[in-house]
Design a protein around this motif. Structure first.
Motif, PDB file in Angstrom:
ATOM      1  N   ALA A 439       0.418  -1.060  -0.323  1.00  0.00           N
ATOM      2  CA  ALA A 439       0.572   0.173  -0.008  1.00  0.00           C
ATOM      3  C   ALA A 439       0.993   1.696  -0.220  1.00  0.00           C
ATOM      4  CB  ALA A 439      -1.397  -0.071   1.253  1.00  0.00           C
ATOM      5  N   GLN A 440       2.268   1.050   1.002  1.00  0.00           N
ATOM      6  CA  GLN A 440       2.926   2.397   0.734  1.00  0.00           C
ATOM      7  C   GLN A 440       3.761   2.553  -0.576  1.00  0.00           C
ATOM      8  OE1 GLN A 440       3.814   5.082   3.991  1.00  0.00           O
ATOM      9  NE2 GLN A 440       3.414   5.587   1.504  1.00  0.00           N
ATOM     10  N   GLY A 441       4.508   1.628  -1.196  1.00  0.00           N
ATOM     11  CA  GLY A 441       4.845   1.961  -2.029  1.00  0.00           C
ATOM     12  C   GLY A 441       3.985   2.391  -3.551  1.00  0.00           C
ATOM     13  N   THR A 442       2.578   1.499  -3.205  1.00  0.00           N
ATOM     14  CA  THR A 442       1.553   2.054  -4.513  1.00  0.00           C
ATOM     15  C   THR A 442       1.081   3.227  -4.560  1.00  0.00           C
ATOM     16  OG1 THR A 442       0.847  -0.161  -4.912  1.00  0.00           O
ATOM     17  CG2 THR A 442      -0.589   1.498  -5.780  1.00  0.00           C
ATOM     18  N   LEU A 443       0.919   3.742  -2.776  1.00  0.00           N
ATOM     19  CA  LEU A 443       0.840   5.419  -2.715  1.00  0.00           C
ATOM     20  C   LEU A 443       2.229   6.445  -3.617  1.00  0.00           C
ATOM     21  CD1 LEU A 443      -1.494   7.192  -2.089  1.00  0.00           C
ATOM     22  CD2 LEU A 443      -0.288   7.070   0.144  1.00  0.00           C
ATOM     23  N   GLU A 467     -13.459  19.691  -4.880  1.00  0.00           N
ATOM     24  CA  GLU A 467     -12.858  19.709  -3.176  1.00  0.00           C
ATOM     25  C   GLU A 467     -11.600  19.082  -2.459  1.00  0.00           C
ATOM     26  OE1 GLU A 467     -15.814  18.356   0.769  1.00  0.00           O
ATOM     27  OE2 GLU A 467     -16.050  18.294  -1.382  1.00  0.00           O
ATOM     28  N   TYR A 468     -10.964  18.729  -3.222  1.00  0.00           N
ATOM     29  CA  TYR A 468      -9.575  17.808  -2.782  1.00  0.00           C
ATOM     30  C   TYR A 468      -8.661  17.835  -3.680  1.00  0.00           C
ATOM     31  CZ  TYR A 468     -13.550  15.564  -0.245  1.00  0.00           C
ATOM     32  OH  TYR A 468     -14.596  15.250   0.795  1.00  0.00           O
ATOM     33  N   SER A 469      -8.749  18.251  -4.495  1.00  0.00           N
ATOM     34  CA  SER A 469      -8.130  18.410  -5.647  1.00  0.00           C
ATOM     35  C   SER A 469      -7.069  19.436  -4.791  1.00  0.00           C
ATOM     36  CB  SER A 469      -8.186  18.862  -6.682  1.00  0.00           C
ATOM     37  OG  SER A 469      -8.873  20.185  -7.174  1.00  0.00           O
ATOM     38  N   ASP A 470      -6.910  20.365  -4.147  1.00  0.00           N
ATOM     39  CA  ASP A 470      -6.252  21.528  -4.042  1.00  0.00           C
ATOM     40  C   ASP A 470      -5.392  21.002  -2.656  1.00  0.00           C
ATOM     41  OD1 ASP A 470      -8.115  21.454  -2.560  1.00  0.00           O
ATOM     42  OD2 ASP A 470      -7.932  23.628  -2.130  1.00  0.00           O
ATOM     43  N   ASP A 471      -5.401  20.088  -1.820  1.00  0.00           N
ATOM     44  CA  ASP A 471      -4.681  19.456  -0.601  1.00  0.00           C
ATOM     45  C   ASP A 471      -4.250  18.568  -1.685  1.00  0.00           C
ATOM     46  OD1 ASP A 471      -6.127  21.031   1.309  1.00  0.00           O
ATOM     47  OD2 ASP A 471      -8.000  20.101   0.635  1.00  0.00           O
ATOM     48  N   ILE A 472      -5.318  17.560  -1.741  1.00  0.00           N
ATOM     49  CA  ILE A 472      -3.564  16.366  -2.745  1.00  0.00           C
ATOM     50  C   ILE A 472      -2.514  17.031  -3.819  1.00  0.00           C
ATOM     51  CG2 ILE A 472      -3.675  14.077  -3.717  1.00  0.00           C
ATOM     52  CD1 ILE A 472      -6.372  13.980  -3.215  1.00  0.00           C
ATOM     53  N   ALA A 473      -2.987  18.556  -4.294  1.00  0.00           N
ATOM     54  CA  ALA A 473      -2.019  18.750  -5.132  1.00  0.00           C
ATOM     55  C   ALA A 473      -0.473  19.702  -3.958  1.00  0.00           C
ATOM     56  CB  ALA A 473      -2.481  20.477  -5.321  1.00  0.00           C
ATOM     57  N   LYS A 474      -0.940  19.583  -2.509  1.00  0.00           N
ATOM     58  CA  LYS A 474       0.111  19.962  -2.062  1.00  0.00           C
ATOM     59  C   LYS A 474       1.331  19.181  -1.867  1.00  0.00           C
ATOM     60  CE  LYS A 474      -2.040  23.583   1.034  1.00  0.00           C
ATOM     61  NZ  LYS A 474      -2.729  23.559   3.036  1.00  0.00           N
ATOM     62  N   LEU A 475       0.416  17.155  -1.122  1.00  0.00           N
ATOM     63  CA  LEU A 475       1.212  17.046  -1.395  1.00  0.00           C
ATOM     64  C   LEU A 475       1.182  15.944  -3.025  1.00  0.00           C
ATOM     65  CD1 LEU A 475       1.554  14.169   0.893  1.00  0.00           C
ATOM     66  CD2 LEU A 475      -0.372  13.039  -0.623  1.00  0.00           C
ATOM     67  N   VAL A 476       1.830  15.944  -3.859  1.00  0.00           N
ATOM     68  CA  VAL A 476       2.528  15.824  -4.866  1.00  0.00           C
ATOM     69  C   VAL A 476       2.990  16.950  -5.185  1.00  0.00           C
ATOM     70  CG1 VAL A 476       1.823  16.155  -7.494  1.00  0.00           C
ATOM     71  CG2 VAL A 476       0.059  14.725  -5.807  1.00  0.00           C
ATOM     72  N   GLY A 477       3.107  17.990  -4.472  1.00  0.00           N
ATOM     73  CA  GLY A 477       4.158  19.130  -5.036  1.00  0.00           C
ATOM     74  C   GLY A 477       5.267  19.422  -4.053  1.00  0.00           C
ATOM     75  N   SER A 478       5.147  18.273  -3.096  1.00  0.00           N
ATOM     76  CA  SER A 478       6.234  18.070  -1.953  1.00  0.00           C
ATOM     77  C   SER A 478       5.879  16.565  -1.428  1.00  0.00           C
ATOM     78  CB  SER A 478       5.746  19.451  -0.778  1.00  0.00           C
ATOM     79  OG  SER A 478       5.298  20.408  -0.986  1.00  0.00           O
ATOM     80  N   LEU A 479       6.719  16.020  -2.465  1.00  0.00           N
ATOM     81  CA  LEU A 479       7.049  14.150  -1.892  1.00  0.00           C
ATOM     82  C   LEU A 479       8.318  14.035  -1.458  1.00  0.00           C
ATOM     83  CD1 LEU A 479       5.457  13.067  -5.918  1.00  0.00           C
ATOM     84  CD2 LEU A 479       5.223  12.907  -3.700  1.00  0.00           C
ATOM     85  N   ASP A 480       9.543  14.789  -1.992  1.00  0.00           N
ATOM     86  CA  ASP A 480      10.699  14.647  -1.210  1.00  0.00           C
ATOM     87  C   ASP A 480      10.054  14.672   0.294  1.00  0.00           C
ATOM     88  OD1 ASP A 480      11.798  14.891  -2.897  1.00  0.00           O
ATOM     89  OD2 ASP A 480      12.418  16.810  -3.392  1.00  0.00           O
ATOM     90  N   THR A 481       9.148  15.812   0.793  1.00  0.00           N
ATOM     91  CA  THR A 481       8.631  15.516   1.971  1.00  0.00           C
ATOM     92  C   THR A 481       8.280  14.347   2.672  1.00  0.00           C
ATOM     93  OG1 THR A 481       7.903  18.492   2.439  1.00  0.00           O
ATOM     94  CG2 THR A 481       7.230  17.238   4.087  1.00  0.00           C
ATOM     95  N   TYR A 482       6.971  14.231   1.959  1.00  0.00           N
ATOM     96  CA  TYR A 482       6.500  12.822   2.293  1.00  0.00           C
ATOM     97  C   TYR A 482       7.860  12.061   2.579  1.00  0.00           C
ATOM     98  CZ  TYR A 482       2.600   9.286   2.073  1.00  0.00           C
ATOM     99  OH  TYR A 482       2.885   7.970   2.183  1.00  0.00           O
ATOM    100  N   ARG A 483       8.126  11.927   1.317  1.00  0.00           N
ATOM    101  CA  ARG A 483       9.668  10.726   1.511  1.00  0.00           C
ATOM    102  C   ARG A 483      10.576  10.725   2.758  1.00  0.00           C
ATOM    103  NH1 ARG A 483      10.377  12.165  -3.624  1.00  0.00           N
ATOM    104  NH2 ARG A 483       9.597  10.790  -5.392  1.00  0.00           N
ATOM    105  N   GLN A 484      10.743  12.010   3.379  1.00  0.00           N
ATOM    106  CA  GLN A 484      11.693  12.268   4.651  1.00  0.00           C
ATOM    107  C   GLN A 484      10.725  11.815   5.363  1.00  0.00           C
ATOM    108  OE1 GLN A 484      11.713  16.549   5.651  1.00  0.00           O
ATOM    109  NE2 GLN A 484      12.771  15.851   7.398  1.00  0.00           N
ATOM    110  N   ALA A 485       9.595  12.155   6.118  1.00  0.00           N
ATOM    111  CA  ALA A 485       8.297  11.606   6.859  1.00  0.00           C
ATOM    112  C   ALA A 485       8.372   9.728   6.937  1.00  0.00           C
ATOM    113  CB  ALA A 485       7.221  11.612   6.596  1.00  0.00           C
TER     114      ALA A 485
END
Length: 712
Positions: A439-443, A467-485
């Motif tokens: 699940a994590q790798g697929t995401l 309704e949700y595209s702007d919030d998920i766009a933050k995540l898409v634009g900051s994948l390095d931060t997500y990988r760090q977490a």
């Protein structure tokens, strides 16, 4: 003579105005005394500074004169030819010897030539030494001239300071020509003002003490109420803790009363080790019991949750709800939920995300994340990423739910979703398989695919809606931060014990140590209160029946009731009457103490006026005229005494009301008698005020006539 009238009128007008300010509040008078004493002290310091400047001027003049003398001596020595140097003297001697040798008639031609050559050389050396001597002389002269210039500048600076200080002292009324006499006069004035200040301070302190006594008597009147409050205070913590434990007992099954009692002891003991109140720990236990956690795990759970509360800055109720939620949502054991707490704390310490906000997200989106296949640590890594991107926790939870739910049900979504997925090179069928496998790798792979899309926002809108595209766009634009977490929680050994360390760091603060001390005291109070509760409950139960019987008796026999109540009131009233007597006496003393303060205030004001008049008047005649006006104005002292008496008159209704309220038994008629006597005294003062004022004026006026010669 005519020229003196304007001065006399001016001083008289000034003093007449000042007399009106002589009678003022004691505190204001003390302030004026302090400022005047500071001013006089400043003048004394100015006199000392002037004397020092005069001495400095003498010394600077001597230094300048000595420099001038040295210059004259050097110039005279040069002019008379007495100034020389050892080298110049030697050169002159060599020239004289060479001249004598060359003048010897017995010399041969060859020897004479040598002698003349030696003479020429000696004369050259003399000329060189003379030039050096002249330069040395000029250097010495220049140095002496420079030294004399510095001495003259220093003298001029001291003279300027001396002139300025003299002018300032004269402006403040100090005669610079009579510094000794002026210093003595200022010392005498300071001593008088100091005496007046001490007298006024004593009068104020007497008033303050009277008010303190009044407050003390008033406090004693409230002692009976306070005693009841104190008795209740002993059992109040126990009553509160009993209510908390009642909530625990409601949701936890105890086989024996001893088990329930042991649980109470465990919670109290836990509060002495963890800086959280016992009722907060009790709330944690109640929340855990309601969540179905086994009884034997409750104490361990309460300790871990309390530590989480301290580490994450949560209340006991919040910490208990958060930990039970994590256990229930992710089906965790107690050790596993502690490890999850370690992961949350590790993320909070290394990212811009609060642990409390991550718990908020986990409890809101945990169920969806678990169904999707994410672990608790992985969900909190995703939540920490949203928080680091400044997304509010509620919005982040909603966005995570939408993201995971859409992906988990990709095969159930509409055509627009399927088309957008196909544009990314993905299929719903393969996506579901990949999620089930990792699940994590697929995401992560999905988000990277979205990031590479030609129109990221359009793709997100087709996939998740506007309704949700702007919030998920933050995540898409900051994948390095997500990988760090994700990396922060990838290895459990990297953050094992993180929450315990955070708890220990926070528990070591002074605030938490104070909380532990408070918990110890609360534990003592609860233990004592628990011992008092059974007899208190028995007493309350025993009182209910007699109270009902007494109510019936009071209704049937009102006369007997009056006798019993009257006898009881007499015993209590004796104590009340003695307190009331002292309380009323403070009102009796009050006006006289106020009059004493007023007298001290006026005397202080007159002393201040005397100092002002001494500084302003230039002759003994004007001083005598000024003081004669002060003595006439001294009769104004009667005004504050009358004001004090009138103030006391205005207080009589309050005293009468207080006295009447205390007449619950015959003993308190003593107080009424005193009140009547005081009221009669006030009536006499009010009715016969004019002759009393004349009598007081005859006493007071001579007090202000005993002053040094020249002031009569």
């Amino acid at each position: 003579m005519a020229a003196s009238h304007p001065v006399t009128i001016t001083i008289g007008a000034a003093l007449a105005t000042s007399l009106g300010s002589a009678v003022r509040s004691a505190q204001d008078q003390l302030n004026r005394l302090g400022s005047t004493m500071a001013e006089l002290g400043s003048r004394q310091a100015g006199i000392k500074q002037l004397e020092s400047l005069r001495q400095q001027a003498i010394e600077a003049g001597k230094a300048w004169q000595e420099a001038q003398d040295k210059i004259r001596q050097l110039q005279q020595a040069k002019a008379s030819g007495q100034w020389s140097t050892p080298a110049l003297d030697k050169a002159r001697a060599r020239v004289a010897a060479a001249e004598a040798r060359a003048a010897d008639p017995a010399l041969s031609e060859k020897a004479r030539a040598r002698a003349e050559a030696a003479l020429a050389k000696a004369r050259e050396s003399l000329a060189a030494q003379q030039a050096k001597a002249d330069a040395r002389y000029q250097a010495q002269l220049d140095a002496l001239i420079a030294k004399a210039g510095k001495a003259k500048s220093a003298l001029d600076a001291v003279k300027a300071s001396l002139a300025q200080q003299t002018a300032e002292l004269q402006k403040s009324g100090v005669a610079a020509a009579k510094l000794g006499a002026e210093s003595a006069r200022l010392g005498s004035q300071l001593e008088k003002l100091r005496e007046r200040t001490e007298a006024l301070t004593r009068a104020q302190q007497a008033q303050a003490k009277n008010l303190e006594q009044r407050s003390a008597y008033r406090a004693q009147m409230m002692d009976a109420v306070a005693l009841g409050g104190a008795l209740y205070g002993l059992v109040k913590p126990a009553v509160q803790f009993e209510s908390v434990m009642a909530d625990v007992k409601k949701v936890v099954d105890f086989d024996t009363p001893q088990q329930f009692a042991q649980m109470s002891k465990d919670i109290l003991e836990l509060s002495t080790r963890i800086p959280m109140a016992a009722d907060g720990i009790g709330a944690i236990v109640a929340a855990a019991g309601q969540a179905g956690i086994a009884r034997h795990e409750l104490v361990r759970f309460a300790e871990d949750a309390a530590k989480m509360g301290v580490a994450f800055d949560l209340s006991g109720e919040q910490a208990g709800a958060a930990m039970t939620g994590l256990r229930t949502i992710f089906a965790l054991t107690q050790d596993e939920v502690v490890r999850l707490g370690d992961a949350i704390n590790h993320l909070s310490n290394n990212m811009d995300a609060r642990a409390a906000d991550m718990l908020n997200i986990a409890n809101r989106a945990g169920s969806t994340a678990k169904l999707f296949g994410l672990s608790g640590a992985q969900l909190n890594a995703l939540g920490a990423t949203f928080l680091a991107l400044k997304t509010p926790p509620e919005v982040a939870a909603t966005g995570i739910n939408a993201l995971l739910l859409k992906l988990a049900t990709a095969d159930k979504q509409g055509g627009k979703f399927q088309q957008a997925l196909a544009q990314l090179g993905l299929s719903a069928k393969e996506l579901k398989k990949d999620i089930a496998r990792d699940a994590q790798g697929t995401l992560i792979n999905f988000l990277e695919a979205v990031k590479g899309a030609p129109d990221v926002m359009g793709t997100l809108s087709d996939l998740f809606g506007a309704e949700y595209s702007d919030d998920i766009a933050k995540l898409v634009g900051s994948l390095d931060t997500y990988r760090q977490a994700i990396g922060l929680v990838a290895d459990e050994t990297a953050y094992a014990g993180s929450m315990q360390k955070e708890y220990e760091a926070r528990a070591a603060t002074t605030a938490n140590n104070l909380q532990l001390l408070k918990n110890q005291i609360s534990r003592l109070g609860i233990t004592i209160g628990n011992a008092l509760l059974p007899p208190l409950n028995s007493l309350l139960g025993a009182l209910m029946a007699p109270i009902g019987a007494l109510a019936q008796l009071a209704e049937r026999f009102p006369v007997v009731t009056q006798v019993v109540v009257g006898a009881t009131a007499a015993v209590v009233g004796f104590k009340v009457a003695s307190i009331a007597l002292g309380y009323a006496w403070t009102f009796v003393k009050g006006p006289f103490l106020a009059a004493n303060t007023a007298i001290a205030s006026v005397r202080a004001g007159l002393a201040l006026l005397q100092v002002q008049a001494q500084g302003a008047a230039a002759s003994s005649g004007l001083l005598a005229l000024a003081w004669s006006r002060l003595k006439i104005g001294a009769l104004g002292l009667i005004t504050p005494i009358k004001s004090a008496a009138m103030a006391f008159w205005s207080m009589l209704p309050a005293i009468g009301a207080t006295t009447a309220a205390l007449l619950a038994n015959p003993i308190t008629w003593i107080v009424a008698g005193i009140g009547a006597a005081v009221a009669g005294l006030a009536l006499v003062i009010r009715k016969y005020w004019d002759p009393i004022a004349a009598y007081l004026g005859g006493i007071v006026q001579p007090l202000f006539c005993k002053f040094p010669v020249g002031w009569s």
